[in-house]
Scaffold this active site. Structure first.
Site, short mmCIF file in Angstrom:
data_model
loop_
_atom_site.label_atom_id
_atom_site.label_comp_id
_atom_site.label_asym_id
_atom_site.label_seq_id
_atom_site.Cartn_x
_atom_site.Cartn_y
_atom_site.Cartn_z
CG ASN A 1 -2.04 -0.99 1.07
OD1 ASN A 1 -2.73 -0.98 0.05
ND2 ASN A 1 -2.21 -1.88 2.04
CG HIS B 1 6.94 6.97 -1.25
ND1 HIS B 1 7.25 8.16 -1.85
CD2 HIS B 1 6.07 7.26 -0.26
CE1 HIS B 1 6.60 9.14 -1.25
NE2 HIS B 1 5.87 8.61 -0.28
CE LYS B 2 7.74 -1.02 1.63
NZ LYS B 2 7.17 -2.21 2.27
CG ASP C 1 7.90 -6.09 6.58
OD1 ASP C 1 7.04 -5.21 6.38
OD2 ASP C 1 8.33 -6.35 7.72
CB THR C 2 11.79 -2.29 4.20
OG1 THR C 2 11.82 -2.87 2.90
CG2 THR C 2 13.05 -1.47 4.42
CE1 TYR D 1 12.65 5.65 11.31
CE2 TYR D 1 11.57 4.16 9.77
CZ TYR D 1 11.70 4.68 11.04
OH TYR D 1 10.89 4.22 12.05
CG ASP D 2 15.03 7.15 1.86
OD1 ASP D 2 15.54 6.12 2.36
OD2 ASP D 2 14.36 7.13 0.82
CE LYS E 1 15.65 4.30 -0.96
NZ LYS E 1 14.31 4.56 -0.46
NE ARG F 1 11.32 -1.36 -1.21
CZ ARG F 1 11.60 -0.37 -0.35
NH1 ARG F 1 12.19 0.72 -0.76
NH2 ARG F 1 11.27 -0.49 0.91
#
Ligand code: ITT
Length: 194
Positions: free
Chosen positions: A9, A12-13, A69-70, A151-152, A172, A178
């Protein structure tokens, strides 16, 4: 071209994963399959949570899919926030709240070592596979930069003077946790097609 659902959801990912896949796979979003579910992530590891998300979508909609999941693991505070990264400052908190809490917890700490870790679970052709990626770096003292997400702005990867939020999406997506996990997944799916 191989079509696969990305069970997230997080817009950004989705954008990152589509850029990393670079047109080699057709990545469908949850809105593409009209899924508007809230999936409860109650696992105790990144791997378990990635599997929970992928399994939910596979069971309910039948599509081959993968989920990510990160977590951000910070050495000086016992590898927190880890699997709790999304809700570090409480349920429904913002990325700003999470970063502020992290910077408070890190006040005065000399050991700033941290890493991002991604687990991707793939459910495809009746099989289950896991792929991982991680990147080491450090937590800086104050937020810097506006690209990326989460958190970037407080994470500076080893070998760089800039945070993930300063180096920009293109760079990135070449070096991130990722990207490393996703490239393994893409190599696997593409080799299966050969
Ligand atoms: P889905 O579960 O729907 O995929 P989410 O945002 O809940 O989306 P995670 O549970 O994997 O995703 O995210 C854990 C937290 O880590 C969350 O606060 C993210 O903002 C943050 N995060 C994930 N990937 C990140 C990245 O590449 N850079 C910075 N922060 C990231």
């Amino acid at each position: 071209m191989k079509k696969i659902v990305f069970a997230t959801n997080n817009s950004h990912k989705l954008k990152e994963i589509r850029a990393i896949a670079n047109g080699k796979l057709e990545i469908l979003s949850l809105s593409d399959i009209e899924s508007y579910d809230e999936i409860e992530e109650n696992g105790s590891t990144l791997e378990e949570n990635a599997l929970i998300k992928a399994r939910f979508i596979k069971d309910k909609y039948g599509y081959d899919c993968f989920a990510d999941d990160t977590g951000l693991e910070v050495e000086a505070i016992g590898n927190a926030p880890g699997v709790y990264s999304a809700r570090y400052a409480g349920e429904h908190c913002s990325p700003q709240d999470n970063m502020e809490k992290l910077l408070r917890e890190m006040t005065g700490k000399l050991n700033r070592k941290a890493r991002f870790r991604t687990a991707i679970a793939l459910l495809c052709n009746g099989e289950q596979h896991l792929f991982e990626g991680e990147i080491n770096g450090r937590i800086i003292e104050e937020k810097r930069g506006s690209a990326g997400f989460g958190y970037d702005p407080v994470f500076q990867p080893d070998g760089y003077d800039q945070t993930f939020a300063e180096i920009g999406d293109e760079q990135k997506n070449k070096i991130s946790h990722r990207a490393l996990a996703m490239n393994k997944l893409a190599d696997f799916l593409l080799s299966e097609d050969e």
